[in-house]
Design a protein around this motif. Structure first.
Motif, PDB file in Angstrom:
ATOM      1  N   ARG B   2       0.920  -1.216   0.130  1.00 17.29           N
ATOM      2  CA  ARG B   2       0.029  -0.091   0.018  1.00 17.29           C
ATOM      3  C   ARG B   2       0.980   1.243  -0.020  1.00 17.29           C
ATOM      4  NH1 ARG B   2      -4.171   0.916   4.893  1.00 17.29           N
ATOM      5  NH2 ARG B   2      -2.887   2.846   4.766  1.00 17.29           N
ATOM      6  N   GLN B   3       2.058   1.076   0.672  1.00 22.95           N
ATOM      7  CA  GLN B   3       2.936   2.361   0.849  1.00 22.95           C
ATOM      8  C   GLN B   3       3.388   2.770  -0.681  1.00 22.95           C
ATOM      9  OE1 GLN B   3       5.926   1.716   3.546  1.00 22.95           O
ATOM     10  NE2 GLN B   3       5.446   3.572   4.636  1.00 22.95           N
ATOM     11  N   SER B   4       3.797   1.632  -1.247  1.00 21.89           N
ATOM     12  CA  SER B   4       4.448   1.971  -2.483  1.00 21.89           C
ATOM     13  C   SER B   4       3.437   2.449  -3.448  1.00 21.89           C
ATOM     14  CB  SER B   4       5.055   0.750  -3.260  1.00 21.89           C
ATOM     15  OG  SER B   4       4.286  -0.515  -3.222  1.00 21.89           O
ATOM     16  N   ILE B   5       2.177   2.138  -3.631  1.00 17.38           N
ATOM     17  CA  ILE B   5       1.103   2.931  -4.151  1.00 17.38           C
ATOM     18  C   ILE B   5       1.174   4.341  -3.865  1.00 17.38           C
ATOM     19  CG2 ILE B   5      -1.427   2.919  -4.685  1.00 17.38           C
ATOM     20  CD1 ILE B   5      -1.226  -0.024  -4.330  1.00 17.38           C
ATOM     21  N   LEU B   6       0.995   4.702  -2.649  1.00 16.81           N
ATOM     22  CA  LEU B   6       0.883   5.901  -1.946  1.00 16.81           C
ATOM     23  C   LEU B   6       2.030   6.751  -2.558  1.00 16.81           C
ATOM     24  CD1 LEU B   6      -0.087   5.800   1.731  1.00 16.81           C
ATOM     25  CD2 LEU B   6      -1.204   7.027  -0.179  1.00 16.81           C
ATOM     26  N   TYR B   7       3.381   6.116  -2.548  1.00 17.19           N
ATOM     27  CA  TYR B   7       4.600   6.866  -2.892  1.00 17.19           C
ATOM     28  C   TYR B   7       4.367   7.195  -4.649  1.00 17.19           C
ATOM     29  CZ  TYR B   7       7.208   6.157   1.090  1.00 17.19           C
ATOM     30  OH  TYR B   7       7.863   6.478   2.520  1.00 17.19           O
ATOM     31  N   ALA B   8       3.703   6.110  -5.340  1.00 16.73           N
ATOM     32  CA  ALA B   8       3.531   6.414  -6.897  1.00 16.73           C
ATOM     33  C   ALA B   8       2.808   7.487  -6.898  1.00 16.73           C
ATOM     34  CB  ALA B   8       3.239   5.159  -7.317  1.00 16.73           C
ATOM     35  N   ILE B   9       1.576   7.698  -6.169  1.00 20.06           N
ATOM     36  CA  ILE B   9       0.647   8.771  -6.506  1.00 20.06           C
ATOM     37  C   ILE B   9       1.268  10.186  -6.175  1.00 20.06           C
ATOM     38  CG2 ILE B   9      -1.541   9.634  -5.460  1.00 20.06           C
ATOM     39  CD1 ILE B   9      -2.604   6.758  -5.197  1.00 20.06           C
ATOM     40  N   LEU B  10       1.938  10.113  -4.974  1.00 20.33           N
ATOM     41  CA  LEU B  10       2.693  11.529  -4.554  1.00 20.33           C
ATOM     42  C   LEU B  10       3.610  11.816  -5.645  1.00 20.33           C
ATOM     43  CD1 LEU B  10       2.802  13.040  -2.173  1.00 20.33           C
ATOM     44  CD2 LEU B  10       4.663  11.905  -1.360  1.00 20.33           C
ATOM     45  N   GLY B  11       4.478  10.675  -6.175  1.00 20.51           N
ATOM     46  CA  GLY B  11       5.376  11.017  -7.049  1.00 20.51           C
ATOM     47  C   GLY B  11       4.967  11.666  -8.247  1.00 20.51           C
ATOM     48  N   VAL B  12       3.696  11.038  -8.778  1.00 20.99           N
ATOM     49  CA  VAL B  12       2.954  11.671 -10.196  1.00 20.99           C
ATOM     50  C   VAL B  12       2.543  13.076  -9.965  1.00 20.99           C
ATOM     51  CG1 VAL B  12       1.086  11.073 -11.537  1.00 20.99           C
ATOM     52  CG2 VAL B  12       2.631   9.294 -10.984  1.00 20.99           C
ATOM     53  N   ALA B  13       1.705  13.164  -8.653  1.00 21.03           N
ATOM     54  CA  ALA B  13       1.311  14.469  -8.143  1.00 21.03           C
ATOM     55  C   ALA B  13       2.466  15.533  -8.157  1.00 21.03           C
ATOM     56  CB  ALA B  13       0.502  14.417  -6.817  1.00 21.03           C
ATOM     57  N   LEU B  14       3.533  15.110  -7.733  1.00 21.26           N
ATOM     58  CA  LEU B  14       4.604  16.226  -7.499  1.00 21.26           C
ATOM     59  C   LEU B  14       5.231  16.491  -8.996  1.00 21.26           C
ATOM     60  CD1 LEU B  14       6.598  14.856  -4.318  1.00 21.26           C
ATOM     61  CD2 LEU B  14       5.582  17.075  -4.779  1.00 21.26           C
ATOM     62  N   LEU B  15       5.344  15.409  -9.953  1.00 18.62           N
ATOM     63  CA  LEU B  15       6.031  15.930 -11.175  1.00 18.62           C
ATOM     64  C   LEU B  15       4.879  16.557 -12.029  1.00 18.62           C
ATOM     65  CD1 LEU B  15       7.387  12.277 -12.146  1.00 18.62           C
ATOM     66  CD2 LEU B  15       8.633  14.373 -12.045  1.00 18.62           C
TER      67      LEU B  15
END
Lengths: 335, 333
Positions: B2-15
């Motif tokens: 679940r954490q890696s999904i969260l990170y992926a979402i966060l990463g895309v949002a930041l980009l």
């Protein structure tokens, strides 16, 4: 004296020599070679006196800080704000009543009351959680600084001291002897001597309180072991509140004393917080005599630094701190 | 998972963030929060993994900034040696991390609140020192006109470029810290935090590890310091003054010291408060608002926003249980 170790004997001997040399330097007429090395005698003695005055002021602020720390392990980083608050309240009361003494008393009372409030409402809730208490005091100092700025704006306030404390006084110390044989005595602001006298009086008062009274006994016992003190049936909370009130009150009182020597303005809170920190680190945390020693060292270092190597005065203070930490991490008088 | 999904979402949002916002939100909010967050991250590394709350991390960042101004270009009378950026950047970060290690060497002799006191004293001393020194640090006014280099024809100070540069730095250090916490050194450091005596008797150098942690934190703070001086275009005693030093602590504590994401959360909250507290309350009373938020967080959630999130998840059901004792909470991760 037989209980002294060899090392202590050497230490005290050196201290005694230093005192003798210093006394001679202050009272004797300087020979030419000494003037060649150090410049005019007037500069030296004035700097020394200013250093001692500053030390007195630092002691007033730091003694409360160290008392609170020693007993409660609470690093009150809002101590500087209490100094400044005392200065402002003292100023308001003095301006309103036209009585400077009343200002000083009001500052002591009001800030002591603030201290009691803080202790009862906030610190008691997080007893034993040192880090959290420290963080809370940081938060308080941020808010306090901002609110004081809102109330008293960024102006500088100047106290009007009583007449007898105004102007210079001639000291029985020879400044120079002119070629005509005329003797010039050193002049020094009387108020600064008064600051020194107040600091000495407060120091003696604290010593008497801590060593000769019942509450002092409890405080000392609490510094050594607060659990045991509580176990013997003493109301530790009451002792804490007393000490906190005393420490805060002293800071507020110092605000008037120091504010009259210099002025009351935003930013002074930080200056005296730093001074308390360094004095207490150097002197030993939790020790009142340590605060005195630390205050003298730092006060002298700051003034001599300012007079003889202006740019690097701060570095001198800093160096003292580093050296003490390297040699005696617990501070000169710390245990 | 679940954490890696969260990170992926966060990463895309930041980009994707620059696509949705104007320059103000890109530069003054986005990049600034990332830079402040990175400085606070260096404090989080020391406090969270090493148990050393050091208030001199902004001083370390400030030293890097001053080095950039002194060895590089500035438009004040003092200094400005005009060296090229590929010399000054490593030099600035190097000096900053060396001084970070030095501060570490001084402060490891103390523990807990003593460390706070010593590092605060160091920070304030440095502030007074640069304010009084005119030959090198140009005293009260400080040094102005510090510009980032133009690399391959791209001006780094263009908001979008600067945002991505800050993002690369922040994410880079974030991942490095995540990785480092699980490395041998990171684990040893956490061991030193939890039980120095045992680690000592196991043959680890307690002070050595702490000083090295200060060195590493110095690299993080120093790099962020270089970005910060470009962001501001100037550096003066005011930029490394006590109120800013405290701000960094506030940011780290608001966010939470348990996880490297905390400082960034804290920085975002802080920057938003600083910019929009004007709308909540009188413009000049920003510090009161920030101080109050800080106090509330300490009162109700010693683990900062991270702890608050964990508490809420626990209240909704499932998820991480909030731990009452911050020590065991840190040990768990």
């Amino acid at each position: 004296m037989s209980s002294l170790s060899q090392q202590q004997k050497i230490g005290y001997g050196l201290l005694l020599c230093l005192l003798v040399v210093l006394t001679w330097m202050i009272f004797a007429v300087w020979p030419a070679w000494l003037i060649d090395i150090l410049g005019r005698k007037k500069t030296f003695v004035s700097t020394f006196l200013s250093g001692m005055t500053l030390a007195g002021l630092y002691f007033l602020v730091a003694s409360g800080f160290t008392l609170v720390f020693g007993l409660m392990r609470n690093v009150n980083l809002a101590h500087g704000s209490m100094y400044l608050l005392g200065g402002y309240i003292g100023y308001e009361v003095a301006a309103l009543t036209g009585n400077w003494y009343l200002g000083a008393v009001a500052a002591f009372g009001a800030v002591a009351l603030t201290g009691i409030l803080l202790q009862v409402v906030i610190f008691r809730r997080m007893q034993g959680d040192d880090l959290r208490q420290t963080l809370v005091t940081i938060g308080i100092s941020i808010i306090a600084a901002d609110l004081m700025l809102a109330t008293w704006s960024g102006n500088t306030y100047q106290f009007t001291t009583p007449d007898w404390l105004f102007g210079p006084v001639v000291l029985p110390i020879i400044s120079t002897v002119k070629s005509s044989g005329e003797i010039i005595y050193l002049k020094y602001p009387i108020y600064r001597l008064f600051v020194l006298a107040v600091a000495v009086a407060v120091g003696i008062g604290l010593w008497l309180l801590l060593n000769k009274t019942r509450i002092g006994m409890k405080i000392r016992a609490g510094v050594d072991d607060r659990e045991m003190l509580g176990a013997t049936g003493v109301n530790v909370d009451a002792v804490f509140v007393t000490v906190f009130a005393l420490g805060a009150g002293l800071a507020g009182f110092a605000g008037v004393i120091g504010g009259s020597a210099l002025s009351v303005a935003p930013g002074e809170d930080l200056r005296y917080l730093l001074a308390s920190l360094v004095v207490v680190i150097v002197g030993g945390m939790g020790s009142v005599s340590g605060a005195a020693v630390g205050a003298i060292l730092i006060g002298l270092a700051e003034q001599f630094g300012l007079a003889y190597f202006p740019t690097y005065g701060v570095v001198l203070t800093f160096l003292i701190m580093i050296v003490v930490l390297a040699v005696r991490p617990q501070g000169i008088m710390g245990r | 998972m679940r954490q890696s999904i969260l990170y992926a979402i966060l990463g895309v949002a930041l980009l994707a963030y620059p696509a949705f916002v104007n320059n103000f939100f890109l530069f003054q909010v986005g990049a600034y929060a990332l830079i402040l967050g990175t400085i606070a991250l260096s404090l989080m590394v020391l406090a969270g993994y090493g148990g050393m709350v050091s208030l001199s991390q902004l001083t370390v960042a400030g030293i890097a900034g001053y080095m950039m101004a002194i060895f590089g270009d500035n438009n004040t009378e003092a200094m400005g040696l005009g060296w090229s950026w590929f010399v000054t950047i490593p030099l600035a970060i190097g000096v900053a991390s060396a001084i970070g290690a030095l501060i570490g060497a001084i402060s490891v002799r103390t523990q807990g609140i003593y460390t706070i006191m010593i590092t605060l004293a160091i920070a304030v001393s440095f502030f007074y020192f640069v304010r009084q020194n005119y030959e090198v640090f140009n005293g009260f006014t400080g040094l102005t006109g510090i510009k980032p280099p133009t690399i391959l024809g791209v001006n780094l100070l263009t908001p979008i470029v600067f945002y991505y540069a800050s993002l690369v730095m922040a994410v880079g250090f974030f991942l490095a810290v995540l990785y480092g916490a699980k490395s041998t050194f990171g684990l040893t450091l956490q061991g030193v935090r939890d039980n120095p005596r045992r680690m000592q008797s196991l043959g680890f150098s307690v002070n050595g590890h702490k000083i090295f942690a200060h060195f590493l934190a110095g690299i993080i703070a120093g790099t962020a310091g270089v970005m910060l001086v470009w962001f501001n275009g100037r550096i003066s005693p005011g930029s490394i003054g006590v109120s800013v030093v405290i701000d960094i602590l506030v940011i780290a504590v608001i966010g939470g010291l348990r996880h490297p994401i905390g400082p960034f959360l804290g920085a975002l909250t802080f920057v938003l408060l600083e910019n929009f507290a004007i709308d909540l309350i009188d413009r000049d009373r920003v510090n009161t608002v920030i101080g109050t938020v800080f106090l509330l967080i300490i009162f109700f959630s010693p683990d900062g926003l991270l702890g608050l999130g964990a508490k809420m998840r626990a209240a909704i059901g499932g998820g991480l249980k909030p731990t009452k004792d911050p020590k065991s909470a840190r040990a768990n991760q």
